[in-house]
Enzyme design. Sequence first.
Site, PDB file in Angstrom:
ATOM      1  N   LEU A  90       3.242   6.424  -1.980  1.00 30.25           N
ATOM      2  CA  LEU A  90       4.524   7.185  -2.558  1.00 30.25           C
ATOM      3  C   LEU A  90       4.731   7.511  -3.929  1.00 30.25           C
ATOM      4  O   LEU A  90       5.151   8.549  -4.274  1.00 30.25           O
ATOM      5  CB  LEU A  90       5.719   6.903  -1.576  1.00 30.25           C
ATOM      6  CG  LEU A  90       5.593   7.362  -0.321  1.00 30.25           C
ATOM      7  CD1 LEU A  90       4.760   6.755   0.808  1.00 30.25           C
ATOM      8  CD2 LEU A  90       7.040   7.144   0.278  1.00 30.25           C
ATOM      9  N   VAL A 100       0.815  -1.285  -0.089  1.00 26.56           N
ATOM     10  CA  VAL A 100      -0.009  -0.108  -0.226  1.00 26.56           C
ATOM     11  C   VAL A 100       0.895   1.441   0.027  1.00 26.56           C
ATOM     12  O   VAL A 100       0.689   2.353  -0.813  1.00 26.56           O
ATOM     13  CB  VAL A 100      -0.726   0.087   1.111  1.00 26.56           C
ATOM     14  CG1 VAL A 100      -1.833   1.273   1.232  1.00 26.56           C
ATOM     15  CG2 VAL A 100      -1.950  -1.191   1.208  1.00 26.56           C
ATOM     16  N   CYS A 101       1.889   1.211   0.900  1.00 24.39           N
ATOM     17  CA  CYS A 101       2.877   2.341   0.982  1.00 24.39           C
ATOM     18  C   CYS A 101       3.617   2.649  -0.376  1.00 24.39           C
ATOM     19  O   CYS A 101       3.747   3.885  -0.729  1.00 24.39           O
ATOM     20  CB  CYS A 101       3.917   2.368   2.104  1.00 24.39           C
ATOM     21  SG  CYS A 101       3.122   2.008   3.619  1.00 24.39           S
ATOM     22  N   THR A 102       3.778   1.659  -1.254  1.00 20.82           N
ATOM     23  CA  THR A 102       4.476   1.902  -2.520  1.00 20.82           C
ATOM     24  C   THR A 102       3.775   2.596  -3.373  1.00 20.82           C
ATOM     25  O   THR A 102       3.962   3.329  -4.221  1.00 20.82           O
ATOM     26  CB  THR A 102       4.998   0.577  -2.926  1.00 20.82           C
ATOM     27  OG1 THR A 102       5.774  -0.043  -2.150  1.00 20.82           O
ATOM     28  CG2 THR A 102       5.667   0.573  -4.266  1.00 20.82           C
TER      29      THR A 102
END
Length: 219
Positions: free
Chosen positions: A50, A45-47
């Site tokens: 960002l 999710v973070c990838t």
Amino acid sequence: MPGLTLGDTIPNLEVETTQGKIKLHDYIGDSWTIIFSHPGDFTPVCTTELGKMAVNADEFGRRGAKLLGFSCDDVQSHKEWIKDIEAFTNGSTVSYPIAADPKREIISQLNMVDPDEKDSSGNNLPSRALHIVGPDKKIRLSFLYPATTGRNMDEVMRALDSLQKAAKHNVATPVNWKPGDPVLIPPSLSNEQAKQKFPQGFQTCAVPSKKEYLRFTHI
């Protein structure tokens, strides 16, 4: 949630980032700044989040806004992860710094700790939090999402547009507002004051209470 909240001044912390050491107040300067945390490097999710920030970096820049990411992983991990982020976004450059906080000290001061999510060692992880900080170094808006739900970066952009419009013109924005839509005149202005401040005119919606508080104008 206790800790740093709306209206508070962001602490002037010194942080180690992928672009060297920075002090938050120096980095913010006289700009709007979006500070966002993520639970961990090399996570799906973070990838995507960002990556979307990288894609939208120029749009934020055109609005006079800077970006600053945070995670509990170290700088070297961030730098390796950036390669994945840029590959996922088909080459969009991560031009903003990502700060490291392996001891979880900074995220605690910024009120970005997830009370439930922990790593394999039992340490608290950063929440999926986001602060929009004004040029006065004060928090103007905060989002807080669970680890399983990715943030809507279009909504971050819309919220920034709303905050900037409100700050510049002393207005409010209604539900689902987007740039170009009419804005609301605050109740603190009388009709006479509103006529002087908004010579282009305004429309007052009639309601059963007969109170003239729903006043729309275009700016």
